[in-house]
Design a protein around this motif. Sequence first.
Motif, mmCIF file in Angstrom:
data_model
loop_
_atom_site.group_PDB
_atom_site.id
_atom_site.type_symbol
_atom_site.label_atom_id
_atom_site.label_comp_id
_atom_site.label_asym_id
_atom_site.label_seq_id
_atom_site.Cartn_x
_atom_site.Cartn_y
_atom_site.Cartn_z
ATOM 1 N N THR A 1 0.759 -1.156 0.049
ATOM 2 C CA THR A 1 -0.101 -0.058 -0.055
ATOM 3 C C THR A 1 0.977 1.090 0.006
ATOM 4 N N LEU A 2 0.886 1.964 -1.221
ATOM 5 C CA LEU A 2 1.409 3.358 -1.126
ATOM 6 C C LEU A 2 0.435 4.308 -1.205
ATOM 7 N N LEU A 3 0.227 5.224 -0.427
ATOM 8 C CA LEU A 3 -0.455 6.419 -0.584
ATOM 9 C C LEU A 3 0.204 7.845 -0.452
ATOM 10 N N VAL A 4 -0.423 8.555 -1.376
ATOM 11 C CA VAL A 4 0.102 10.073 -1.344
ATOM 12 C C VAL A 4 -0.809 11.035 -1.107
ATOM 13 N N GLY A 5 -0.572 11.872 -0.317
ATOM 14 C CA GLY A 5 -1.360 12.823 0.183
ATOM 15 C C GLY A 5 -0.813 14.121 0.944
ATOM 16 N N VAL A 6 -1.440 15.105 1.599
ATOM 17 C CA VAL A 6 -1.118 16.212 1.584
ATOM 18 C C VAL A 6 -1.069 16.453 3.272
ATOM 19 N N GLY B 1 3.908 4.309 3.159
ATOM 20 C CA GLY B 1 3.418 3.076 2.995
ATOM 21 C C GLY B 1 2.930 2.324 3.972
ATOM 22 N N VAL B 2 2.220 1.245 3.948
ATOM 23 C CA VAL B 2 1.551 0.481 4.964
ATOM 24 C C VAL B 2 1.985 -1.093 4.593
ATOM 25 N N ARG B 3 2.653 -1.897 5.482
ATOM 26 C CA ARG B 3 2.961 -3.246 5.213
ATOM 27 C C ARG B 3 1.460 -3.982 5.455
ATOM 28 N N PRO B 4 1.188 -4.938 4.498
ATOM 29 C CA PRO B 4 -0.229 -5.329 4.501
ATOM 30 C C PRO B 4 -0.108 -6.279 6.019
ATOM 31 N N GLU B 5 1.013 -6.928 6.504
ATOM 32 C CA GLU B 5 0.832 -7.737 7.570
ATOM 33 C C GLU B 5 0.642 -7.087 9.009
ATOM 34 N N ASN B 6 0.484 -5.522 8.457
ATOM 35 C CA ASN B 6 0.402 -4.793 9.852
ATOM 36 C C ASN B 6 -1.197 -4.150 9.647
ATOM 37 N N ALA C 1 -13.630 2.252 7.374
ATOM 38 C CA ALA C 1 -14.564 1.360 6.932
ATOM 39 C C ALA C 1 -14.581 0.999 5.167
ATOM 40 N N GLY C 2 -14.803 0.002 4.890
ATOM 41 C CA GLY C 2 -14.321 -0.202 3.295
ATOM 42 C C GLY C 2 -14.795 -1.317 2.806
ATOM 43 N N ARG C 3 -14.661 -1.743 1.802
ATOM 44 C CA ARG C 3 -15.143 -3.052 0.955
ATOM 45 C C ARG C 3 -13.932 -3.702 0.621
ATOM 46 N N VAL C 4 -14.448 -5.127 0.434
ATOM 47 C CA VAL C 4 -13.163 -5.892 -0.174
ATOM 48 C C VAL C 4 -13.467 -5.801 -1.831
ATOM 49 N N THR C 5 -12.304 -5.582 -2.403
ATOM 50 C CA THR C 5 -12.406 -5.632 -4.129
ATOM 51 C C THR C 5 -11.515 -6.916 -4.464
ATOM 52 N N PHE D 1 -9.505 4.968 -0.395
ATOM 53 C CA PHE D 1 -8.006 4.706 -0.826
ATOM 54 C C PHE D 1 -7.694 3.269 -0.878
ATOM 55 N N PHE D 2 -6.706 2.928 -1.747
ATOM 56 C CA PHE D 2 -6.576 1.555 -1.824
ATOM 57 C C PHE D 2 -5.475 0.753 -0.358
ATOM 58 N N LEU D 3 -5.964 -0.262 -0.061
ATOM 59 C CA LEU D 3 -5.110 -0.936 1.354
ATOM 60 C C LEU D 3 -5.244 -2.267 0.858
ATOM 61 N N SER D 4 -3.983 -3.187 1.360
ATOM 62 C CA SER D 4 -4.116 -4.276 1.183
ATOM 63 C C SER D 4 -3.585 -4.859 2.441
ATOM 64 N N ALA D 5 -4.296 -6.115 2.843
ATOM 65 C CA ALA D 5 -4.075 -6.669 4.131
ATOM 66 C C ALA D 5 -3.590 -8.169 3.865
ATOM 67 N N TYR D 6 -2.985 -8.656 4.864
ATOM 68 C CA TYR D 6 -2.686 -10.235 4.920
ATOM 69 C C TYR D 6 -3.847 -10.867 6.076
#
Lengths: 363, 232
Positions: A245-250, A283-288, A306-310, A327-332
């Motif tokens: 997960t890589l996110l760009v923001g302000v 960045g956010v590691r999926p295992e976290n 809150a989100g939905r599984v894609t 935003f995109f987020l991945s998790a294990y």
Amino acid sequence: MNTLGPVLLEAENLEVYRGETLALQLPKWTLRAGEIMGLIGPNGAGKSTLLLYMAGLLAPAKGHLSFEGTILQSTGDFVAYRQRVTLVFQEPLLLDTTVEENIGVGLRLRGIPKAERKVRIKESAERFGVAHLLTRHARELSGGEAQRTSLARACAVKPQILLLDEPFSSLDPPTREALQQDLGRMLRDTGCTAILATHDLMEAACFADSLAVLRAGRVVQCGPVGEVVNHPIDEFVANFVGMETLLVGVVRGCESGLFTLQVGNQEIAGTGDATLGQELTVGVRPENVTISLHPEGETSARNCFAGRVTLITSRGPFLKVELDCGFFLSAYVTSRSREELGLAVGRPVFATFKATAVHLIRK
Amino acid sequence: MDLIWEGIKEALRLLLTLDREVLSITLLSLALSGLATLVSLVLGVSTGVILALNRFPGKRLVISLVNTGMGLPPVVVGLFVSMLLWRNGPLGMLHLLYTPMAIVIAQAVIATPIIAGLSLAALQQLPSNLRLQILSLGASRRQMIWMLIKEARLPLLAAIMAGFGGVISEVGASIMVGGNIKGSTRVLTTATVMETSKGNFDMAIALSVILLLLAFAVNAALTHIQQRRRPR
């Protein structure tokens, strides 16, 4: 982890060409005694070139290599250097003779008398589990046995530096794992300095104290494993070390080492130095990332969305779940939690991660 | 038909009784072609090693020349070696024309490119990293070359046999530079030509059978070598 000694090997202003192309460029590079360095990068990034060069087998167009503080210059220097540093290739490259003769070839080249040779061949063969194959001809070995023999041959000469060029990549998983364990034990027992090139991050992380990430012939990041894995300096390294997960923001707020980053319509809390109004990549590691069906109010985690599984894809022992939280987020998750949570594409869930799991990548 | 049958019967008798003349011609052939092969071995393998391990401008051209040389027509070699060895040729003072040594020289010229070309191929078919692996185990360049030659020993053996097979069976060069002198330069092939033209089919067939047996032995050994597997 070995305790690190003084600098053993050092390269400076190095440029190596293979054919017409610049295959490796190292302004400054050091390896300390006892250090095990993982060398990762995609195919063609220059991992093999770096190892061939560190093995004293390639001539640089520019720059030099120094070993124990002495610059290598003459052909004699390099022959002497190669007696102390051994490279193991991806393919076993055994000689057309018995396993015993193969393991003993380096010892023979060093003029070690037969009696001592026998003892050291046996010792090295036992270490790599090929002692029962000594009289066997190299032609009759399986892939795993051949690679074990190759490693035993390299270690029999007790090199000061062992260079390993993807030594496991052509082996099947059970063979690979067994051999990795034996090699790991050998490295720990002997305190040998080593560089392991691999395109498998997990493999590198198991063995290494430090990681060097190569891209197009340059080291883009080099440091302790934890630092490279958690604080990749750019998106390339982040992708390579599994930070999906890589996110760009302000930056919308910052206070005592804590910042809030606006990504789309959401605000994410992270730790690190930031300034107001700055554009940042994190960045956010999926295992976290933890997934639950209800918002977790009682945890120290500052980020809950809150989100939905894609998408759900298999990652061997666990599953990778991709979420849309604005935003995109991945998790294990494990297959068991997938069942418990009844995860399926389209299902609404909550994703939680700590502010310390949000790693600053680029300012 | 009778002529052939009688010829074969007589040839068998000559072979089985180890006829003195057949035996001496055979031994001379083996000695001269063996010596020529030995000379070619040194020159050819060296050439093969140099071509396999070095990069230099014009390497491709040299390799093409060597490969062309593998099919050098013996008559052409005979002509050029004769010209060199003629009394008033560049090497005339050595008085070598029509001596066994002249045959050895001509046959070495024929076999060297064969052995060079095949040893180059033998060395090139070794895994490309093997050279680096051997160096990395602590070998000097000289030790590395010796180990590569040992690794390629079977295809190199095949190269030697191909070279030997090429020269033991050639006739053009031997007859031109040797002159088919009895007891001195009369070898299996030149003798076969002569006996055939004289109508002595028994002798010609006996000599041919020996040549065939030699050719068979060489090829059987070659096939055996080529069917072996390399280590992984």
